[in-house]
Enzyme design. Sequence first.
Site, PDB file in Angstrom:
ATOM      1  N   HIS A   1      73.601  64.570  34.580  1.00  0.00           N
ATOM      2  CA  HIS A   1      72.455  65.467  34.379  1.00  0.00           C
ATOM      3  C   HIS A   1      72.657  66.768  35.166  1.00  0.00           C
ATOM      4  CE1 HIS A   1      70.265  61.425  33.981  1.00  0.00           C
ATOM      5  NE2 HIS A   1      70.035  61.998  32.814  1.00  0.00           N
TER       6      HIS A   1
ATOM      7  N   SER B   1      71.904  56.610  33.510  1.00  0.00           N
ATOM      8  CA  SER B   1      70.820  56.049  34.329  1.00  0.00           C
ATOM      9  C   SER B   1      70.814  54.537  34.198  1.00  0.00           C
ATOM     10  CB  SER B   1      69.478  56.619  33.877  1.00  0.00           C
ATOM     11  OG  SER B   1      69.519  58.029  33.887  1.00  0.00           O
TER      12      SER B   1
END
Length: 279
Positions: free
Chosen positions: A38, A187
């Site tokens: 990210h 994640s």
Amino acid sequence: MKPIVIPGITQLHNYHRMISNTQRLGFVPTMGFLHSGHLSLVERSVRENAHTIVSIFVNPSQFGPTEDLATYPRDLEKDLALLSKFDNIAVFTPTAQEIYPPNYRTWVTVSELSEQYCGASRPGHFRGVATVVCKLLNLVVPKIMYMGEKDFQQCFILEQMLRDLNIPVLLQRCPIVREFDGLALSSRNTYLSPSEHERALCLHKSLITAKEMAANGENDINKIKAKMIDIINKEQGNIDYIAFINETTFQPESALTAHTRILLAVKIGTTRLIDNMKI
Ligand code: AMP
């Protein structure tokens, strides 16, 4: 310095009034629990734009009824701390109630592309993704949106949506960021036990092996695929799909070309992982 937090749509409108609309605004949509993948998108947006908005929104409509919406990892404080090293950045954290108020009825479907590969095993997933990204673009109004090639099918589908709906935003694809051992950052890697993490390396290993076979002159997709299956089976990976596609058309390839990309989804234990590589 902690980034500005924009908790809702009214505050987003206030933020827009604060920044000059002649300045370039970059946008990085995420579901939070941020990692270096990210952050690579955020870094690029901050470099290329006067202002950047990162959205953190675990979008309920892209999760199936038996998927991990309730348990999806969340840690807003840690995310804000990770983003604090960037300048001119704001974090949009809307609630599900504000994005999908009662009686919400409008959905964006990118037909055909959304039913293949990840869409086949996750019905409705890409409808949820396309809808929320369309809504977020209408709210944030960026010039450019940064997305990871980790989710290659998602990039392709959203580019189609931008063209089809004449949305004047550029989608900038960014390369996959990996752990030192090759595992693509996600994640969901937090779900993996240490031994599952080891086994999960078979995704990257199978892609690297395919690339090496191709570099050594192997052009038979079936042979390459058989080797990949072998590598993944050895780690008791449960293969959802291994697809050889032309990355410019998203059509399946029958032989390797200069545009071949391999996409795959594999379950390690109960965790579904995806990865891809240009061959
Ligand atoms: P997510 O929070 O999983 O919805 O991801 C938000 C954005 O980060 C998407 O554009 C993803 O493709 C991107 N992303 C996730 N993992 C990686 C990675 N390992 N490398 C690069 N981009 C990533």
